[in-house]
Motif scaffolding. Structure first.
Motif, PDB file in Angstrom:
ATOM      1  N   SER A  69       0.827  -1.208   0.000  1.00 20.57           N
ATOM      2  CA  SER A  69       0.000   0.000   0.000  1.00 20.57           C
ATOM      3  C   SER A  69       0.859   1.255   0.000  1.00 20.57           C
ATOM      4  N   ALA A  70       1.925   1.244   0.806  1.00 21.11           N
ATOM      5  CA  ALA A  70       2.818   2.402   0.855  1.00 21.11           C
ATOM      6  C   ALA A  70       3.504   2.618  -0.487  1.00 21.11           C
ATOM      7  N   CYS A  71       3.974   1.550  -1.107  1.00 22.95           N
ATOM      8  CA  CYS A  71       4.632   1.664  -2.420  1.00 22.95           C
ATOM      9  C   CYS A  71       3.662   2.160  -3.483  1.00 22.95           C
ATOM     10  N   LEU A  72       2.442   1.642  -3.467  1.00 26.27           N
ATOM     11  CA  LEU A  72       1.420   2.087  -4.415  1.00 26.27           C
ATOM     12  C   LEU A  72       1.120   3.570  -4.217  1.00 26.27           C
ATOM     13  N   GLY A  73       0.952   3.985  -2.960  1.00 27.84           N
ATOM     14  CA  GLY A  73       0.660   5.383  -2.675  1.00 27.84           C
ATOM     15  C   GLY A  73       1.785   6.320  -3.081  1.00 27.84           C
ATOM     16  N   VAL A  74       3.018   5.937  -2.768  1.00 29.24           N
ATOM     17  CA  VAL A  74       4.158   6.793  -3.112  1.00 29.24           C
ATOM     18  C   VAL A  74       4.375   6.819  -4.619  1.00 29.24           C
ATOM     19  N   GLY A  75       4.209   5.674  -5.287  1.00 26.48           N
ATOM     20  CA  GLY A  75       4.372   5.634  -6.745  1.00 26.48           C
ATOM     21  C   GLY A  75       3.364   6.523  -7.456  1.00 26.48           C
ATOM     22  N   LEU A  76       2.105   6.435  -7.047  1.00 29.37           N
ATOM     23  CA  LEU A  76       1.080   7.284  -7.654  1.00 29.37           C
ATOM     24  C   LEU A  76       1.297   8.748  -7.298  1.00 29.37           C
ATOM     25  N   ALA A  77       1.724   9.001  -6.072  1.00 23.16           N
ATOM     26  CA  ALA A  77       1.981  10.382  -5.658  1.00 23.16           C
ATOM     27  C   ALA A  77       3.109  10.988  -6.484  1.00 23.16           C
ATOM     28  N   ALA A  78       4.153  10.218  -6.735  1.00 29.33           N
ATOM     29  CA  ALA A  78       5.264  10.728  -7.550  1.00 29.33           C
ATOM     30  C   ALA A  78       4.785  11.084  -8.948  1.00 29.33           C
ATOM     31  N   CYS A  79       3.863  10.300  -9.488  1.00 31.79           N
ATOM     32  CA  CYS A  79       3.329  10.582 -10.822  1.00 31.79           C
ATOM     33  C   CYS A  79       2.529  11.885 -10.850  1.00 31.79           C
ATOM     34  N   CYS A  80       2.040  12.333  -9.687  1.00 37.46           N
ATOM     35  CA  CYS A  80       1.360  13.634  -9.618  1.00 37.46           C
ATOM     36  C   CYS A  80       2.320  14.771  -9.925  1.00 37.46           C
ATOM     37  N   GLY A  81       3.619  14.513  -9.828  1.00 40.73           N
ATOM     38  CA  GLY A  81       4.599  15.523 -10.183  1.00 40.73           C
ATOM     39  C   GLY A  81       4.656  15.785 -11.674  1.00 40.73           C
ATOM     40  N   PHE A  82       4.267  14.794 -12.484  1.00 36.51           N
ATOM     41  CA  PHE A  82       4.205  14.990 -13.940  1.00 36.51           C
ATOM     42  C   PHE A  82       2.904  15.675 -14.320  1.00 36.51           C
ATOM     43  N   ARG A  83       1.800  15.113 -13.883  1.00 43.14           N
ATOM     44  CA  ARG A  83       0.473  15.681 -14.100  1.00 43.14           C
ATOM     45  C   ARG A  83      -0.323  15.459 -12.827  1.00 43.14           C
ATOM     46  N   VAL A  84      -1.036  16.474 -12.382  1.00 42.17           N
ATOM     47  CA  VAL A  84      -1.744  16.407 -11.107  1.00 42.17           C
ATOM     48  C   VAL A  84      -2.913  15.434 -11.159  1.00 42.17           C
ATOM     49  N   PHE A  85      -3.703  15.478 -12.220  1.00 42.47           N
ATOM     50  CA  PHE A  85      -4.959  14.742 -12.234  1.00 42.47           C
ATOM     51  C   PHE A  85      -4.884  13.346 -12.840  1.00 42.47           C
ATOM     52  N   VAL A  86      -3.887  13.043 -13.638  1.00 41.36           N
ATOM     53  CA  VAL A  86      -3.797  11.720 -14.284  1.00 41.36           C
ATOM     54  C   VAL A  86      -3.712  10.599 -13.247  1.00 41.36           C
ATOM     55  N   PRO A  87      -2.786  10.653 -12.276  1.00 43.25           N
ATOM     56  CA  PRO A  87      -2.738   9.570 -11.288  1.00 43.25           C
ATOM     57  C   PRO A  87      -4.005   9.484 -10.442  1.00 43.25           C
ATOM     58  N   LEU A  88      -4.595  10.637 -10.128  1.00 38.23           N
ATOM     59  CA  LEU A  88      -5.852  10.620  -9.381  1.00 38.23           C
ATOM     60  C   LEU A  88      -6.954   9.935 -10.188  1.00 38.23           C
ATOM     61  N   LEU A  89      -7.028  10.249 -11.488  1.00 37.68           N
ATOM     62  CA  LEU A  89      -8.032   9.621 -12.350  1.00 37.68           C
ATOM     63  C   LEU A  89      -7.816   8.112 -12.437  1.00 37.68           C
ATOM     64  N   LEU A  90      -6.583   7.690 -12.672  1.00 38.55           N
ATOM     65  CA  LEU A  90      -6.315   6.256 -12.788  1.00 38.55           C
ATOM     66  C   LEU A  90      -6.538   5.532 -11.466  1.00 38.55           C
ATOM     67  N   ALA A  91      -6.210   6.178 -10.344  1.00 38.60           N
ATOM     68  CA  ALA A  91      -6.495   5.579  -9.032  1.00 38.60           C
ATOM     69  C   ALA A  91      -8.002   5.485  -8.805  1.00 38.60           C
ATOM     70  N   SER A  92      -8.741   6.489  -9.268  1.00 37.97           N
ATOM     71  CA  SER A  92     -10.193   6.464  -9.138  1.00 37.97           C
ATOM     72  C   SER A  92     -10.799   5.328  -9.961  1.00 37.97           C
ATOM     73  N   ILE A  93     -10.286   5.137 -11.176  1.00 35.10           N
ATOM     74  CA  ILE A  93     -10.773   4.033 -12.016  1.00 35.10           C
ATOM     75  C   ILE A  93     -10.439   2.692 -11.365  1.00 35.10           C
ATOM     76  N   ALA A  94      -9.206   2.560 -10.867  1.00 37.91           N
ATOM     77  CA  ALA A  94      -8.794   1.307 -10.219  1.00 37.91           C
ATOM     78  C   ALA A  94      -9.625   1.035  -8.967  1.00 37.91           C
ATOM     79  N   ALA A  95      -9.943   2.085  -8.204  1.00 38.86           N
ATOM     80  CA  ALA A  95     -10.781   1.914  -7.010  1.00 38.86           C
ATOM     81  C   ALA A  95     -12.208   1.563  -7.404  1.00 38.86           C
ATOM     82  N   ARG A  96     -12.684   2.182  -8.466  1.00 37.78           N
ATOM     83  CA  ARG A  96     -14.050   1.902  -8.954  1.00 37.78           C
ATOM     84  C   ARG A  96     -14.185   0.447  -9.410  1.00 37.78           C
ATOM     85  N   LEU A  97     -13.106  -0.074 -10.044  1.00 40.44           N
ATOM     86  CA  LEU A  97     -13.106  -1.461 -10.516  1.00 40.44           C
ATOM     87  C   LEU A  97     -12.778  -2.454  -9.408  1.00 40.44           C
ATOM     88  N   GLY A  98     -12.424  -1.950  -8.233  1.00 34.83           N
ATOM     89  CA  GLY A  98     -12.114  -2.817  -7.105  1.00 34.83           C
ATOM     90  C   GLY A  98     -10.692  -3.349  -7.106  1.00 34.83           C
TER      91      GLY A  98
END
Length: 194
Positions: free
Chosen positions: A8-37
């Motif tokens: 969980s920590a690695c997933l969170g930090v990896g996605l957070a680092a991607c927010c440095g490239f684009r703010v909303f892309v990692p949030l969108l992909l995390a939202s889709i992944a959470a929506r799909l379970g």
């Protein structure tokens, strides 16, 4: 520390680092992944998988990706994106960390997620500034495309890395088992007969 906590920590930090490239892309992909379970946000962060969040993040992502191709707007966005990426990185990492203490939970989310997003964002801002200074902004669309690709591909890699690692592990195990079976077969056929 359990393996689930580390994942969980690695997933969170990896996605957070991607927010440095684009703010909303990692949030969108995390939202889709959470929506799909595929990923499970912690209690209090269930909003990440809701339809309205998914729609809002999709719209914000489209606008963010397009805005970086407008020459004067991309440098203004870098000014806004720095604090926004730290906030988004903190939210993403905090939403995935299984910690009960709220102070420690948010503090670790800020340090790990916000820090990694801020470092990447600082690097991309410097890259864009250098591109603007050396090419007069003509190379900025190329830089923006690279950042878009990096944000999407690294976010997807971060989300699916456990699955990819599992598949690679199975392939490697099957390869070694097949090799061992082939060696045993050769050994039995070469063994002198009584």
């Amino acid at each position: 520390m359990s393996i689930a906590w580390i994942m969980s920590a690695c997933l969170g930090v990896g996605l957070a680092a991607c927010c440095g490239f684009r703010v909303f892309v990692p949030l969108l992909l995390a939202s889709i992944a959470a929506r799909l379970g595929y990923i499970s946000p912690m209690a209090g962060f269930e909003w990440l998988s809701q339809t309205t969040t998914l729609f809002g993040l999709a719209v914000a992502t489209v606008f963010e990706l397009g805005a970086y191709y407008i020459p004067w707007l991309d440098n203004i966005l870098d000014t806004i994106a720095t604090p926004a990426s730290i906030i988004a990185g903190t939210l993403l990492s905090t939403s995935l960390l299984p910690i009960d203490n709220p102070v420690f939970h948010w503090g670790l989310g800020l340090l790990m997620g916000g820090g990694s997003a801020g470092i990447i964002q600082a690097g991309t801002s410097l890259l864009r500034l250098g591109s603007t200074a050396t090419t007069g902004g003509l190379a900025n669309p190329v830089v923006a495309t690279g950042e878009n690709v990096a944000s999407f591909s690294l976010s997807l890699l971060t989300i699916f890395l456990p699955l990819v690692a599992f598949v690679v592990l199975i392939v490697v195990l099957l390869f070694f088992m097949a090799r061992l079976a082939a060696r045993r077969r050769v050994w039995f056929t070469r063994r002198p007969q009584p």
